[in-house]
Design an enzyme around this catalytic site. Structure first.
Site, PDB file in Angstrom:
ATOM      1  N   ARG A  67       0.828  -1.204   0.000  1.00 26.92           N
ATOM      2  CA  ARG A  67       0.000   0.000   0.000  1.00 26.92           C
ATOM      3  C   ARG A  67       0.866   1.261   0.000  1.00 26.92           C
ATOM      4  NH1 ARG A  67      -5.230   1.241   1.183  1.00 26.92           N
ATOM      5  NH2 ARG A  67      -5.695   3.274   2.102  1.00 26.92           N
ATOM      6  N   HIS A  71       0.691   4.328  -2.704  1.00 20.53           N
ATOM      7  CA  HIS A  71       0.433   5.699  -2.268  1.00 20.53           C
ATOM      8  C   HIS A  71       1.602   6.631  -2.600  1.00 20.53           C
ATOM      9  CE1 HIS A  71      -3.286   5.479   0.498  1.00 20.53           C
ATOM     10  NE2 HIS A  71      -3.296   4.439  -0.319  1.00 20.53           N
ATOM     11  N   ASP A  72       2.794   6.075  -2.713  1.00 24.94           N
ATOM     12  CA  ASP A  72       3.928   6.888  -3.143  1.00 24.94           C
ATOM     13  C   ASP A  72       3.824   7.202  -4.633  1.00 24.94           C
ATOM     14  OD1 ASP A  72       6.474   8.208  -2.941  1.00 24.94           O
ATOM     15  OD2 ASP A  72       7.375   6.452  -3.886  1.00 24.94           O
ATOM     16  N   VAL A  75       1.379   9.889  -6.133  1.00 28.00           N
ATOM     17  CA  VAL A  75       1.558  11.296  -5.787  1.00 28.00           C
ATOM     18  C   VAL A  75       2.896  11.764  -6.371  1.00 28.00           C
ATOM     19  CG1 VAL A  75       1.656  12.987  -3.931  1.00 28.00           C
ATOM     20  CG2 VAL A  75       0.208  10.957  -3.692  1.00 28.00           C
ATOM     21  N   ASP A  79       8.821   8.283  -6.102  1.00 25.68           N
ATOM     22  CA  ASP A  79       9.992   9.065  -5.732  1.00 25.68           C
ATOM     23  C   ASP A  79      10.282   9.073  -4.234  1.00 25.68           C
ATOM     24  OD1 ASP A  79       7.902  10.574  -4.786  1.00 25.68           O
ATOM     25  OD2 ASP A  79       8.334  12.362  -5.981  1.00 25.68           O
ATOM     26  N   SER A  81       8.617  10.181  -1.897  1.00 27.73           N
ATOM     27  CA  SER A  81       8.180  11.393  -1.195  1.00 27.73           C
ATOM     28  C   SER A  81       7.320  11.050   0.019  1.00 27.73           C
ATOM     29  CB  SER A  81       7.403  12.317  -2.144  1.00 27.73           C
ATOM     30  OG  SER A  81       6.288  11.655  -2.722  1.00 27.73           O
ATOM     31  N   GLU A  93       3.634  14.150   3.145  1.00 21.80           N
ATOM     32  CA  GLU A  93       2.444  13.396   2.750  1.00 21.80           C
ATOM     33  C   GLU A  93       1.933  12.435   3.817  1.00 21.80           C
ATOM     34  OE1 GLU A  93       3.630  11.522  -0.933  1.00 21.80           O
ATOM     35  OE2 GLU A  93       4.394  13.428  -1.708  1.00 21.80           O
ATOM     36  N   ASN A  99      -3.453   8.917   3.965  1.00 18.85           N
ATOM     37  CA  ASN A  99      -2.269   8.251   4.510  1.00 18.85           C
ATOM     38  C   ASN A  99      -2.233   8.169   6.029  1.00 18.85           C
ATOM     39  OD1 ASN A  99      -1.274   7.995   1.891  1.00 18.85           O
ATOM     40  ND2 ASN A  99      -0.077   9.884   2.009  1.00 18.85           N
ATOM     41  N   HIS A 198      -6.149  -5.779  -2.687  1.00  8.07           N
ATOM     42  CA  HIS A 198      -7.038  -5.859  -1.528  1.00  8.07           C
ATOM     43  C   HIS A 198      -7.373  -7.297  -1.148  1.00  8.07           C
ATOM     44  CE1 HIS A 198      -8.658  -1.458  -1.811  1.00  8.07           C
ATOM     45  NE2 HIS A 198      -7.424  -1.538  -1.366  1.00  8.07           N
ATOM     46  N   ASP A 243     -10.267  -8.989   2.655  1.00 13.84           N
ATOM     47  CA  ASP A 243     -10.698 -10.227   2.000  1.00 13.84           C
ATOM     48  C   ASP A 243     -11.280 -11.140   3.063  1.00 13.84           C
ATOM     49  OD1 ASP A 243     -10.925 -12.722   0.818  1.00 13.84           O
ATOM     50  OD2 ASP A 243      -8.820 -12.872   0.216  1.00 13.84           O
ATOM     51  N   THR A 246      -9.497 -15.312   2.551  1.00  8.89           N
ATOM     52  CA  THR A 246      -8.097 -15.634   2.850  1.00  8.89           C
ATOM     53  C   THR A 246      -7.325 -14.331   3.044  1.00  8.89           C
ATOM     54  OG1 THR A 246      -7.686 -15.769   0.464  1.00  8.89           O
ATOM     55  CG2 THR A 246      -8.087 -17.843   1.617  1.00  8.89           C
ATOM     56  N   ASP A 251      -4.058 -14.068  -3.301  1.00 10.64           N
ATOM     57  CA  ASP A 251      -4.701 -14.960  -4.257  1.00 10.64           C
ATOM     58  C   ASP A 251      -5.825 -14.201  -4.966  1.00 10.64           C
ATOM     59  OD1 ASP A 251      -6.758 -14.769  -2.381  1.00 10.64           O
ATOM     60  OD2 ASP A 251      -6.303 -16.707  -1.465  1.00 10.64           O
TER      61      ASP A 251
END
Length: 323
Positions: A67, A71-72, A75, A79, A81, A93, A99, A198, A243, A246, A251
């Protein structure tokens, strides 16, 4: 029968790695598969060992690292950031809305960076470490592997406002998702494959409360189950697996959940709600190899979003602050 199935899985993983390399050749963004081969030949094994230790201690950390990379990259590109701490004169950030309560694992990247610096000082960027860590996190949870193109450099700045604006939220519509991923050069197919991340991880009650109390396209038994740990008022920090089948294994169960109207987020269920991605969700739910191959290729493309290269940015010595 079991041996045959296992052999098929191995063959599929080998093929998808080749496919990811081919995809990356077109999407490498000036990056290279051999960037550190002479300057820091052990970097990949160092990163994997660090991720393996973190995932062994807490499987959820694998999803958290994945994640963080997403998220890097969304934006201003991949890099690093997102790793910058706020200072008296700088707002980064980490405390942006998407975040602040959902991105974690910074200390894992710090630990890996320290080991990399001990092996090859001032050579490997935090951005490349994060890209490698995301790949290894997925693989260690049972998912595919892929070739990571390297050579990113680290940003000297970050943008809280861009983090608030560019990251899709759990209440996003399908149209919004397609547009936001499209803005990053990713197709609707990439978006649907990447959403399969997810299949691992947990979410805070505050991010899915509206879904389980107000959405119409939801399995009633599933909604009731989630309401037990997410009351209508209060308990925002309570966690639930994204999920339901599992939650610690990478998967294709995520797509089976969507077909059963058991997507935890409104944005998840939008992928299977009478829209343009329904057919692809059906394919992924019945064909794990197709999903993992598409996921790997989409990760290569996502990892090539606006990287800083050559003399741009810097190689931070500490991922939390500029040099």
């Amino acid at each position: 029968m079991a041996k045959s199935a296992a052999s098929s899985v191995v063959r599929c993983l080998q093929l998808l790695t080749v496919a990811a390399v081919l995809a990356g050749a077109a999407a490498g963004g000036g990056l290279s598969t051999s960037f550190y081969s002479k300057k820091c030949p052990d970097v990949q094994s160092i990163v994997r060992a660090g991720v393996a230790s973190a995932v062994a201690a807490e499987k959820r950390m694998g999803a958290s690292i994945l994640r963080m990379f997403f998220h890097d990259c969304f934006v201003n590109g991949c890099d690093a950031s997102i790793l910058l701490d706020d200072t008296a004169t700088f707002t980064g950030e980490k405390n942006a809305g998407p975040n602040a309560n959902s991105v974690r694992g910074y200390e894992v990247i710090d630990a890996i960076k320290a080991r990399v610096e001990a092996s090859c000082n001032a050579t490997v960027s935090c951005a490349d470490i994060l890209a490698l860590a995301a790949r290894d996190a997925v693989n260690l949870l049972g998912g595919p592997s892929w070739t990571v193109y390297l050579g990113r450099r680290d940003a000297r700045t970050a943008s809280q406002s861009d983090a608030n604006a560019n990251l899709p939220g759990p209440g996003s519509s399908l149209a919004t998702l397609v547009t936001m991923f499209g803005n990053k050069g990713l197709s609707a197919r990439d978006m649907t494959a990447l959403s399969g991340a997810h299949t691992v991880g947990q979410a805070r009650c505050a991010t899915f409360r509206n879904r389980i109390y107000n959405d119409g396209n939801i399995n009633a038994t599933f909604a009731s189950l989630r309401q037990q740990t997410c009351p209508l008022a209060g308990g925002d920090a309570a966690l639930a697996p994204i999920d339901v089948q599992t939650p610690e294994a990478f998967d294709n169960a995520y797509y089976k959940n969507l077909m059963a109207r058991q997507g935890l987020f409104h944005s998840d269920q939008e992928l299977f709600n009478g829209g343009s991605q329904d057919a692809l969700v059906k394919k992924y739910s019945g064909n794990a190899a197709m999903f993992t191959a598409d996921f790997a290729k989409a990760m290569v493309r996502m990892g090539a979003i606006s990287p800083l290269t050559a003399t741009q940015g810097e190689v931070r010595l500490d991922c939390r602050k500029v040099n």
